[in-house]
Design an enzyme around this catalytic site. Structure first.
Site, PDB file in Angstrom:
ATOM      1  N   ASP A   1       0.851  -1.196   0.000  1.00 55.58           N
ATOM      2  CA  ASP A   1       0.000   0.000   0.000  1.00 55.58           C
ATOM      3  C   ASP A   1       0.884   1.242   0.000  1.00 55.58           C
ATOM      4  O   ASP A   1       2.102   1.140   0.160  1.00 55.58           O
ATOM      5  CB  ASP A   1      -0.936   0.009   1.219  1.00 55.58           C
TER       6      ASP A   1
ATOM      7  N   ASP B 233       1.465   4.921   1.744  1.00 57.58           N
ATOM      8  CA  ASP B 233       1.124   5.848   2.823  1.00 57.58           C
ATOM      9  C   ASP B 233       1.697   7.218   2.497  1.00 57.58           C
ATOM     10  O   ASP B 233       2.773   7.328   1.897  1.00 57.58           O
ATOM     11  CB  ASP B 233       1.715   5.365   4.157  1.00 57.58           C
TER      12      ASP B 233
ATOM     13  N   ASP C 233      11.055   3.370  12.568  1.00 58.22           N
ATOM     14  CA  ASP C 233      11.871   2.313  13.161  1.00 58.22           C
ATOM     15  C   ASP C 233      13.231   2.071  12.486  1.00 58.22           C
ATOM     16  O   ASP C 233      14.263   2.068  13.142  1.00 58.22           O
ATOM     17  CB  ASP C 233      11.074   0.996  13.261  1.00 58.22           C
TER      18      ASP C 233
HETATM   19  P1  ATP Z   1       4.862  -3.701   5.342  1.00 62.82           P
HETATM   20  O1  ATP Z   1       5.424  -3.793   3.979  1.00 62.82           O
HETATM   21  O2  ATP Z   1       4.805  -4.999   6.014  1.00 62.82           O
HETATM   22  O3  ATP Z   1       3.573  -2.936   5.402  1.00 62.82           O
HETATM   23  P2  ATP Z   1       5.884  -1.356   6.580  1.00 62.82           P
HETATM   24  O4  ATP Z   1       7.260  -0.948   6.965  1.00 62.82           O
HETATM   25  O5  ATP Z   1       5.206  -0.546   5.531  1.00 62.82           O
HETATM   26  O6  ATP Z   1       5.936  -2.864   6.158  1.00 62.82           O
HETATM   27  P3  ATP Z   1       3.695  -0.629   8.276  1.00 62.82           P
HETATM   28  O7  ATP Z   1       3.202  -1.318   9.496  1.00 62.82           O
HETATM   29  O8  ATP Z   1       2.813  -0.466   7.111  1.00 62.82           O
HETATM   30  O9  ATP Z   1       5.028  -1.421   7.862  1.00 62.82           O
HETATM   31  O10 ATP Z   1       4.257   0.773   8.761  1.00 62.82           O
HETATM   32  C1  ATP Z   1       4.445   1.878   7.899  1.00 62.82           C
HETATM   33  C2  ATP Z   1       5.623   2.705   8.375  1.00 62.82           C
HETATM   34  O11 ATP Z   1       5.389   3.193   9.697  1.00 62.82           O
HETATM   35  C3  ATP Z   1       6.948   1.948   8.464  1.00 62.82           C
HETATM   36  O12 ATP Z   1       7.600   1.897   7.228  1.00 62.82           O
HETATM   37  C4  ATP Z   1       7.687   2.748   9.509  1.00 62.82           C
HETATM   38  O13 ATP Z   1       8.253   3.912   8.941  1.00 62.82           O
HETATM   39  C5  ATP Z   1       6.596   3.174  10.463  1.00 62.82           C
HETATM   40  N1  ATP Z   1       6.430   2.226  11.574  1.00 62.82           N
HETATM   41  C6  ATP Z   1       5.621   1.141  11.612  1.00 62.82           C
HETATM   42  N2  ATP Z   1       5.705   0.491  12.779  1.00 62.82           N
HETATM   43  C7  ATP Z   1       6.601   1.178  13.521  1.00 62.82           C
HETATM   44  C8  ATP Z   1       7.123   1.024  14.839  1.00 62.82           C
HETATM   45  N3  ATP Z   1       6.753   0.012  15.626  1.00 62.82           N
HETATM   46  N4  ATP Z   1       8.034   1.938  15.280  1.00 62.82           N
HETATM   47  C9  ATP Z   1       8.395   2.969  14.491  1.00 62.82           C
HETATM   48  N5  ATP Z   1       7.960   3.161  13.251  1.00 62.82           N
HETATM   49  C10 ATP Z   1       7.057   2.296  12.755  1.00 62.82           C
HETATM   50 MG    MG Z   2       3.088  -0.728   4.924  1.00 62.46          MG
END
Ligand code: ATP
Ligand code: MG
Length: 459
Positions: A87, A89, A166
């Site tokens: 997705d 964001d 993160d």
């Molecule tokens: P995925 O591809 O699995 O969705 P993602 O990194 O995009 O991985 P999301 O849960 O969609 O994971 O989170 C979006 C963004 O928010 C991450 O890329 C990161 O920048 C931030 N984020 C998510 N979880 C955390 C956390 N626990 N601590 C700090 N930042 C976070």
């Molecule tokens: Mg994501």
């Protein structure tokens, strides 16, 4: 008249002052620190055509209204790695209310940290206002004794927003207008090196949110990035902090972990880092039993294949497989204590699913399905009388059969049993009747009345 003009002027000034104090960012004026490196397309290689038109419309809409807007997080990372993002964001300096005003079809969600969902057809784009420093000094109300952040709801600058993400590879901001990537933490270099690195002081960041340890393992398995040494080292020591994480959050993360198409790698990495105790306390038991390991490995590989082939997977089925050998062991324990087979299985199923519900707050509907799948298993071994006809009509027959197939493939049961059921399912009534084996199962006490779900043979 002059009085009125003066009064209006004063009101205007007060409003401006209030806006200045309370808005997270002044509209249109970038306040970036020089800390951000900006990379052109030649370095980051992102092809704008790989970005969803809805995400592009969102950044464009916000930028036209005078705000900053970037595609951020996982999507930028995935695009740079040549993967298809799940997705898109958006991060912006507009407040949720301001975002709402730009897009007619949008809604603010969340009470703690409000984000905006902008709707385009059946696609939803999540827009988040830059978040600021979560911790005012000595603000105990926001942090648990362990250092875990309880609230994280302050608006901030883009630089602060990058700081609270993160991993360096997750803190990249792509501006579709200029096609530049803004990088505050050497994320571009880390992507090129294939490294997953925690931003800031590693231990503090894991204490603030222990789920980051799980994310490190999951993202490294999913993206093929290596967790850098300093980010990896404290994990085994700090794994127990996961016990304080609310079960619902763990469950959410578990689903991502096991339904990412890389469940097998994720599970063995969890184990390797000693994280499986915190999340699936029973997983270690499973892996230690030779049969259990084989079964779980098959189940996870199977799930990964289904996801890669875009086939649906059921979380209940997956959790049922992960815990089957625990159910088996508990079932045997109760039978050993003199309990009859059926009540012993019931007791075992409830005991195991209750532990899971408590640790991971698995929604009730999942536990119910898990118990249905488990409860069906002994019935597959009864191939005489009317029983097979009844079983094949069961609402969850397909899941029960797939589960049986895994048991056969893992060597727990003879493959001929699954083959029998396959043939039975595809046969006509006459052939099914021929296939029946002598009915050796203990007779049920006769019911007084026939029930409405009787098979055609019974009616
Ligand atoms: P995925 O591809 O699995 O969705 P993602 O990194 O995009 O991985 P999301 O849960 O969609 O994971 O989170 C979006 C963004 O928010 C991450 O890329 C990161 O920048 C931030 N984020 C998510 N979880 C955390 C956390 N626990 N601590 C700090 N930042 C976070
Ligand atoms: Mg994501």
């Amino acid at each position: 008249m002059a009085e009125l003009r003066k009064c209006c002027y004063n009101i205007l000034m007060i409003r401006k002052l209030l806006q200045k104090v309370f808005s997270p960012k002044q509209k249109g004026h970038a306040q970036h620190s020089s800390a951000a490196q900006r990379f052109s397309k030649r370095t980051h290689g992102i092809n704008k055509h790989h970005i969803s038109p809805a995400a592009l419309k969102t950044t464009e809409g916000l930028q036209k209204a005078g705000f900053e807007a970037f595609i951020v997080g996982g999507a930028v990372r995935d695009l740079m790695l040549g993967k298809v993002p799940k997705d898109f964001d958006i991060a912006t300096n507009a407040t949720p209310e301001q975002v709402r005003q730009v897009f007619r079809r949008s809604r603010i969600i969340g009470r703690r940290f409000r984000i905006v969902h902008v709707l385009f057809g059946n696609e939803t784009i999540e827009v988040t206002t830059f978040r600021g420093h979560h911790l005012a000094e000595n603000d105990n109300a926001q942090v648990a004794e362990t250092g875990r952040i309880l609230r994280d709801n302050v608006f901030g600058s883009q630089q602060e927003d990058a700081m609270r993400r993160d991993f360096s590879v997750n803190a990249l901001y792509y501006d579709p207008k200029t096609e530049e990537v803004w990088d505050y933490h050497d994320g571009v270099a880390d992507i090129k090196k294939g490294v997953l690195r925690v931003i800031g002081d590693v231990e503090t960041r894991y204490k603030e949110d222990p789920v980051r340890m799980l994310r490190a393992v999951r993202l490294s398995a999913k993206l093929g990035l290596k967790i850098d040494r300093a980010s990896e080292a404290p994990i085994a020591r700090m794994a127990n902090l996961l016990q304080d994480v609310p079960p619902s959050r763990l469950f959410e993360e578990m689903l991502k972990l096991f339904l990412s198409g890389h469940a097998m790698e994720s599970a063995s990495a969890l184990r390797q880092h000693g994280l499986h105790h915190g999340v699936l306390p029973l997983l270690d038991v499973v892996f230690e039993q030779p049969m259990g390991e084989r079964f779980v490995t098959l189940a996870l590989t199977n799930t990964d294949q289904r996801i890669q082939q875009d086939k649906p997977v059921s979380p209940a089925f997956l959790f049922a497989t992960l815990l089957w050998h625990e159910v088996l062991a508990t079932w045997q324990k109760y039978q050993g204590q003199g309990e009859k087979s059926f009540p012993a299985l019931q007791q075992a199923m409830y005991e195991v699913s209750d532990i899971l519900a408590e640790k991971l707050s698995i929604p009730k509907r999942f536990s119910v399905t898990m118990r249905e799948i488990w409860g069906m298993q002994p019935r597959f071994e009864q191939r005489g009388g009317q029983r097979p006809f009844r079983l094949i009509e069961h609402e969850r027959y397909r899941a029960g059969y797939d589960f049986l197939l895994l048991r056969c493939e893992s060597g727990e049961l003879d493959m001929s049993l699954a083959e029998w059921w396959d043939e039975f399912a595809n046969a006509d009534t006459a052939h099914r009747t021929q296939m029946l084996q002598p009915d050796t199962a203990p007779r049920k006490r006769r019911r007084k009345r026939r029930t409405s779900n009787a098979t055609p043979q019974e009616a």
